[in-house]
Design a protein around this motif. Structure first.
Motif, PDB file in Angstrom:
ATOM      1  N   ILE A   1       0.850  -1.191   0.000  1.00 55.18           N
ATOM      2  CA  ILE A   1       0.000   0.000   0.000  1.00 55.18           C
ATOM      3  C   ILE A   1       0.886   1.241   0.000  1.00 55.18           C
ATOM      4  O   ILE A   1       2.035   1.220   0.452  1.00 55.18           O
ATOM      5  CB  ILE A   1      -0.956   0.037   1.203  1.00 55.18           C
ATOM      6  CG1 ILE A   1      -0.192  -0.005   2.530  1.00 55.18           C
ATOM      7  CG2 ILE A   1      -1.945  -1.115   1.131  1.00 55.18           C
ATOM      8  CD1 ILE A   1      -1.059   0.180   3.760  1.00 55.18           C
ATOM      9  N   ALA A   2       0.338   2.324  -0.514  1.00 53.36           N
ATOM     10  CA  ALA A   2       1.014   3.621  -0.484  1.00 53.36           C
ATOM     11  C   ALA A   2      -0.025   4.643  -0.034  1.00 53.36           C
ATOM     12  O   ALA A   2      -0.579   4.527   1.048  1.00 53.36           O
ATOM     13  CB  ALA A   2       1.612   3.944  -1.849  1.00 53.36           C
ATOM     14  N   LEU A   3      -0.323   5.631  -0.865  1.00 56.69           N
ATOM     15  CA  LEU A   3      -1.305   6.639  -0.484  1.00 56.69           C
ATOM     16  C   LEU A   3      -2.621   6.507  -1.234  1.00 56.69           C
ATOM     17  O   LEU A   3      -3.555   7.271  -0.979  1.00 56.69           O
ATOM     18  CB  LEU A   3      -0.726   8.046  -0.711  1.00 56.69           C
ATOM     19  CG  LEU A   3       0.436   8.421   0.212  1.00 56.69           C
ATOM     20  CD1 LEU A   3       0.907   9.841  -0.080  1.00 56.69           C
ATOM     21  CD2 LEU A   3       0.040   8.292   1.680  1.00 56.69           C
ATOM     22  N   GLU A   4      -2.710   5.521  -2.130  1.00 58.79           N
ATOM     23  CA  GLU A   4      -3.955   5.330  -2.853  1.00 58.79           C
ATOM     24  C   GLU A   4      -4.949   4.557  -1.992  1.00 58.79           C
ATOM     25  O   GLU A   4      -4.564   3.624  -1.267  1.00 58.79           O
ATOM     26  CB  GLU A   4      -3.714   4.561  -4.162  1.00 58.79           C
ATOM     27  CG  GLU A   4      -2.835   5.277  -5.166  1.00 58.79           C
ATOM     28  CD  GLU A   4      -1.364   5.241  -4.811  1.00 58.79           C
ATOM     29  OE1 GLU A   4      -0.944   4.304  -4.073  1.00 58.79           O
ATOM     30  OE2 GLU A   4      -0.631   6.162  -5.235  1.00 58.79           O
ATOM     31  N   PRO A   5      -6.228   4.896  -2.051  1.00 55.77           N
ATOM     32  CA  PRO A   5      -7.237   4.124  -1.315  1.00 55.77           C
ATOM     33  C   PRO A   5      -7.241   2.663  -1.757  1.00 55.77           C
ATOM     34  O   PRO A   5      -6.919   2.344  -2.903  1.00 55.77           O
ATOM     35  CB  PRO A   5      -8.546   4.822  -1.690  1.00 55.77           C
ATOM     36  CG  PRO A   5      -8.153   6.211  -2.084  1.00 55.77           C
ATOM     37  CD  PRO A   5      -6.811   6.057  -2.756  1.00 55.77           C
ATOM     38  N   PHE A   6      -7.585   1.766  -0.840  1.00 57.11           N
ATOM     39  CA  PHE A   6      -7.671   0.350  -1.154  1.00 57.11           C
ATOM     40  C   PHE A   6      -8.818  -0.247  -0.361  1.00 57.11           C
ATOM     41  O   PHE A   6      -9.437   0.424   0.481  1.00 57.11           O
ATOM     42  CB  PHE A   6      -6.349  -0.368  -0.859  1.00 57.11           C
ATOM     43  CG  PHE A   6      -5.937  -0.354   0.590  1.00 57.11           C
ATOM     44  CD1 PHE A   6      -6.226  -1.428   1.424  1.00 57.11           C
ATOM     45  CD2 PHE A   6      -5.244   0.726   1.129  1.00 57.11           C
ATOM     46  CE1 PHE A   6      -5.844  -1.427   2.763  1.00 57.11           C
ATOM     47  CE2 PHE A   6      -4.852   0.742   2.471  1.00 57.11           C
ATOM     48  CZ  PHE A   6      -5.162  -0.345   3.285  1.00 57.11           C
ATOM     49  N   VAL A   7      -9.108  -1.512  -0.612  1.00 59.95           N
ATOM     50  CA  VAL A   7     -10.185  -2.192   0.089  1.00 59.95           C
ATOM     51  C   VAL A   7      -9.617  -3.448   0.744  1.00 59.95           C
ATOM     52  O   VAL A   7      -8.967  -4.271   0.088  1.00 59.95           O
ATOM     53  CB  VAL A   7     -11.343  -2.564  -0.861  1.00 59.95           C
ATOM     54  CG1 VAL A   7     -12.430  -3.319  -0.101  1.00 59.95           C
ATOM     55  CG2 VAL A   7     -11.932  -1.314  -1.507  1.00 59.95           C
ATOM     56  N   ALA A   8      -9.834  -3.594   2.034  1.00 53.88           N
ATOM     57  CA  ALA A   8      -9.437  -4.799   2.773  1.00 53.88           C
ATOM     58  C   ALA A   8     -10.707  -5.571   3.097  1.00 53.88           C
ATOM     59  O   ALA A   8     -11.532  -5.107   3.881  1.00 53.88           O
ATOM     60  CB  ALA A   8      -8.692  -4.422   4.044  1.00 53.88           C
TER      61      ALA A   8
END
Length: 238
Positions: A118-125
């Motif tokens: 992960i970095a600064l982009e939104p993601f979904v867990a």
């Protein structure tokens, strides 16, 4: 604190008896935790957590990653790898600290870990949307996380304006506040209060508290409306 006999460390108030900072976030389908410090095993036992889908890491300091080995119990019951979300910098430390979990030929029973960058982009867990927020721990970049109307930030003493905008509009903020005196890499109590006021967030809880902060009940009585000290076992519904 080990071997300390100050008023906080000898207090009989359960809210003065704190383990390392971590949170568990749950939706109807997903359970995840942010950070797995040295107390991770006991925290999972104490909270009677029976299933865990993922761990998201703020940064690689020992008090936030040291308990990762104990995910092997969740591996055993689910027969699935633990999904771990971390920056490249944090992954390097995890691999160095737990090399046996990443050998090509693994010893039976070692933790089964699936690294996700992960970095600064939104993601979904799982089914939980997560927005990373970069903060500064002196000169070290640390990730805070926004989960819908709730934001969690620890180990910070500076947040750039662009990242503050990601927090704005939250209904609840959990923010680190180490002690009343200024510190080189953590917000002090007055600094944390200023951050909350500038963002106009209606409810905030301060975490990552040192015993130098003082007794929970006494500090609580001094705080502005809408600001409280977090404590082990606190449950927030957002």
């Amino acid at each position: 604190m080990i071997a300390c006999e100050c008023a906080v460390c000898t207090s009989t108030d359960k809210k003065d008896n704190r383990l390392r900072s971590s949170i568990m976030v749950q939706s109807e389908k997903t359970t995840l935790v942010v950070d797995s410090g040295p107390d991770f095993r006991y925290q999972m036992l104490r909270a009677k957590v029976k299933h865990l889908d993922a761990i998201i890491y703020t940064h690689a300091h020992k008090d936030h990653v040291a308990g990762l080995d104990d995910v092997r119990a969740f591996n055993f019951f689910t027969q699935e790898p633990m999904q771990v979300y971390a920056s490249d910098m944090t992954q390097e430390v995890i691999i160095r600290e737990f090399p046996y979990a990443f050998y090509e030929s693994k010893y039976p029973g070692v933790p089964d870990i699936q690294l996700n960058t992960i970095a600064l982009e939104p993601f979904v867990a799982g089914d939980i949307p997560v927005t990373p927020i970069m903060v500064w721990h002196l000169k070290m970049p640390v990730l805070g996380f926004r989960f819908g109307r709730f934001t969690y930030i620890t180990d910070a003493n500076r947040i750039e304006d662009s990242e503050l905008e990601k927090i704005r509009g939250s209904e609840v903020l959990v923010l680190n506040s180490l002690r009343k005196e200024k510190h080189i890499s953590h917000y002090s109590l007055s600094e944390s209060i200023e951050v909350v006021k500038s963002l106009q967030i209606p409810q905030c809880y301060f975490t990552h508290l040192s015993h130098q902060m003082g007794l929970h009940a006494e500090v609580e009585a001094e705080l502005p409306n809408g600001i409280n000290l977090a404590y082990d076992g606190l449950v927030i519904n957002v």
